[in-house]
Design a protein around this motif. Sequence first.
Motif, PDB file in Angstrom:
ATOM      1  N   CYS B  88       0.759  -1.170  -0.196  1.00  0.00           N
ATOM      2  CA  CYS B  88       0.034   0.083  -0.053  1.00  0.00           C
ATOM      3  C   CYS B  88       0.778   1.168  -0.033  1.00  0.00           C
ATOM      4  N   GLY B  89       0.624   2.301  -0.464  1.00  0.00           N
ATOM      5  CA  GLY B  89       0.862   3.692  -0.466  1.00  0.00           C
ATOM      6  C   GLY B  89       0.238   4.536  -0.139  1.00  0.00           C
ATOM      7  N   THR B  90       0.529   5.525   0.772  1.00  0.00           N
ATOM      8  CA  THR B  90      -0.398   6.471   1.683  1.00  0.00           C
ATOM      9  C   THR B  90       0.283   7.982   1.576  1.00  0.00           C
ATOM     10  N   GLU B  91      -0.639   8.724   1.304  1.00  0.00           N
ATOM     11  CA  GLU B  91      -0.398  10.089   1.276  1.00  0.00           C
ATOM     12  C   GLU B  91      -0.922  10.903   2.398  1.00  0.00           C
ATOM     13  N   TYR B  92      -0.170  11.548   3.202  1.00  0.00           N
ATOM     14  CA  TYR B  92      -0.510  12.335   4.311  1.00  0.00           C
ATOM     15  C   TYR B  92      -0.702  13.853   4.218  1.00  0.00           C
ATOM     16  N   GLY B  93      -0.995  14.267   2.951  1.00  0.00           N
ATOM     17  CA  GLY B  93      -1.079  15.840   2.611  1.00  0.00           C
ATOM     18  C   GLY B  93       0.008  16.473   2.290  1.00  0.00           C
ATOM     19  N   ASN B  94       1.283  15.635   2.260  1.00  0.00           N
ATOM     20  CA  ASN B  94       2.479  16.504   1.686  1.00  0.00           C
ATOM     21  C   ASN B  94       3.061  15.986   0.492  1.00  0.00           C
ATOM     22  N   GLU B  95       2.167  15.456  -0.454  1.00  0.00           N
ATOM     23  CA  GLU B  95       2.512  15.138  -1.975  1.00  0.00           C
ATOM     24  C   GLU B  95       3.499  14.404  -2.077  1.00  0.00           C
ATOM     25  N   LYS B  96       3.567  13.232  -0.990  1.00  0.00           N
ATOM     26  CA  LYS B  96       4.436  12.107  -1.223  1.00  0.00           C
ATOM     27  C   LYS B  96       3.781  10.774  -0.888  1.00  0.00           C
ATOM     28  N   LEU B  97       4.160   9.948  -1.800  1.00  0.00           N
ATOM     29  CA  LEU B  97       3.500   8.440  -1.604  1.00  0.00           C
ATOM     30  C   LEU B  97       4.689   7.800  -0.682  1.00  0.00           C
ATOM     31  N   THR B  98       4.022   7.326   0.449  1.00  0.00           N
ATOM     32  CA  THR B  98       4.957   6.444   1.391  1.00  0.00           C
ATOM     33  C   THR B  98       4.491   4.982   1.274  1.00  0.00           C
ATOM     34  N   PHE B  99       5.216   4.000   1.049  1.00  0.00           N
ATOM     35  CA  PHE B  99       4.919   2.787   1.019  1.00  0.00           C
ATOM     36  C   PHE B  99       5.051   2.068   2.089  1.00  0.00           C
ATOM     37  N   GLY B 100       3.925   1.064   2.182  1.00  0.00           N
ATOM     38  CA  GLY B 100       3.736   0.188   3.466  1.00  0.00           C
ATOM     39  C   GLY B 100       5.170  -0.893   3.399  1.00  0.00           C
ATOM     40  N   THR B 101       4.973  -1.681   4.503  1.00  0.00           N
ATOM     41  CA  THR B 101       5.966  -2.684   4.851  1.00  0.00           C
ATOM     42  C   THR B 101       6.052  -3.867   3.779  1.00  0.00           C
ATOM     43  N   GLY B 102       4.701  -3.935   3.070  1.00  0.00           N
ATOM     44  CA  GLY B 102       4.732  -5.126   2.441  1.00  0.00           C
ATOM     45  C   GLY B 102       3.958  -6.374   2.754  1.00  0.00           C
ATOM     46  N   THR B 103       3.364  -6.971   2.030  1.00  0.00           N
ATOM     47  CA  THR B 103       2.672  -8.221   2.237  1.00  0.00           C
ATOM     48  C   THR B 103       2.995  -9.206   1.166  1.00  0.00           C
ATOM     49  N   ARG B 104       3.648 -10.438   1.644  1.00  0.00           N
ATOM     50  CA  ARG B 104       4.130 -11.481   0.685  1.00  0.00           C
ATOM     51  C   ARG B 104       2.940 -12.670   0.423  1.00  0.00           C
ATOM     52  N   LEU B 105       2.436 -12.503  -0.730  1.00  0.00           N
ATOM     53  CA  LEU B 105       1.159 -13.577  -0.904  1.00  0.00           C
ATOM     54  C   LEU B 105       1.696 -14.554  -1.926  1.00  0.00           C
ATOM     55  N   THR B 106       1.544 -15.808  -1.376  1.00  0.00           N
ATOM     56  CA  THR B 106       1.982 -17.185  -2.159  1.00  0.00           C
ATOM     57  C   THR B 106       0.683 -17.833  -2.579  1.00  0.00           C
ATOM     58  N   ILE B 107       0.307 -18.314  -3.776  1.00  0.00           N
ATOM     59  CA  ILE B 107      -0.987 -19.000  -4.131  1.00  0.00           C
ATOM     60  C   ILE B 107      -0.098 -20.341  -4.563  1.00  0.00           C
ATOM     61  N   ILE B 108      -0.908 -21.397  -3.791  1.00  0.00           N
ATOM     62  CA  ILE B 108      -0.194 -22.808  -4.420  1.00  0.00           C
ATOM     63  C   ILE B 108      -1.293 -23.433  -4.946  1.00  0.00           C
ATOM     64  N   PRO B 109      -0.987 -24.326  -5.995  1.00  0.00           N
ATOM     65  CA  PRO B 109      -2.097 -25.108  -6.660  1.00  0.00           C
ATOM     66  C   PRO B 109      -3.049 -25.897  -5.546  1.00  0.00           C
TER      67      PRO B 109
END
Lengths: 117, 109
Positions: B88-109
């Motif tokens: 996710c990327g968020t903006e706090y009214g400072n015109e900058k996109l700050t990215f989150g810590t990330g979520t690794r998703l693995t899909i298995i058959p």
Amino acid sequence: DTAVSQTPKYLVTQMGNDKSIKCEQNLGHDTMYWYKQDSKKFLKIMFSYNNKELIINETVPNRFSPKSPDKAHLNLHINSLELGDSAVYFCASSQDKGPSSYNSPLHFGNGTRLTVT
Amino acid sequence: QQPVQSPQAVILREGEDAVINCSSSKALYSVHWYRQKHGEAPVFLMILLKGGEQKGHEKISASFNEKKQQSSLYLTASQLSYSGTYFCGTEYGNEKLTFGTGTRLTIIP
């Protein structure tokens, strides 16, 4: 047809050297960015330019110097490279300069993996 | 200040559903969602602006709760192609996109 292209894709160099990464976008966007992604996958903004004007300059060592000769190009020059500079550097572009509009999605280049030995 | 994502990683079987959360300690102006496959660039999925709206993209949708200062990404009937790291990327009214810590998703058959 590549929207945002950066070169080189890989860069391996020794400490103390100076190197440059080039970026070009053919989307007609007004804003371009440099992001750094470290080994833990954290994506951090470094710089952004809007119509060749620097608008975001994060706390980045002044060894890093961006240059935007025109709104379609944004290059990154790094002096006196250090081990900690090893990362993947992404160039990106967006139509608007602020993230809070429907015209602000980022289009990323494929990244430059910089390895400093 | 970086938004926090949860979970950090999740493994699903094809066809299962997943929810990824993005929480901020400050008021949000907008939230972006991106997916990055291994060795590739992040790819934009959707943007949500202030107003609590829910947006959709194929079987992927998201909501934005301004009061709770969080956004959630919903993946239904997951496919193998959904594997990757979601930011996710968020903006706090400072015109900058700050990215989150990330979520690794693995899909298995």
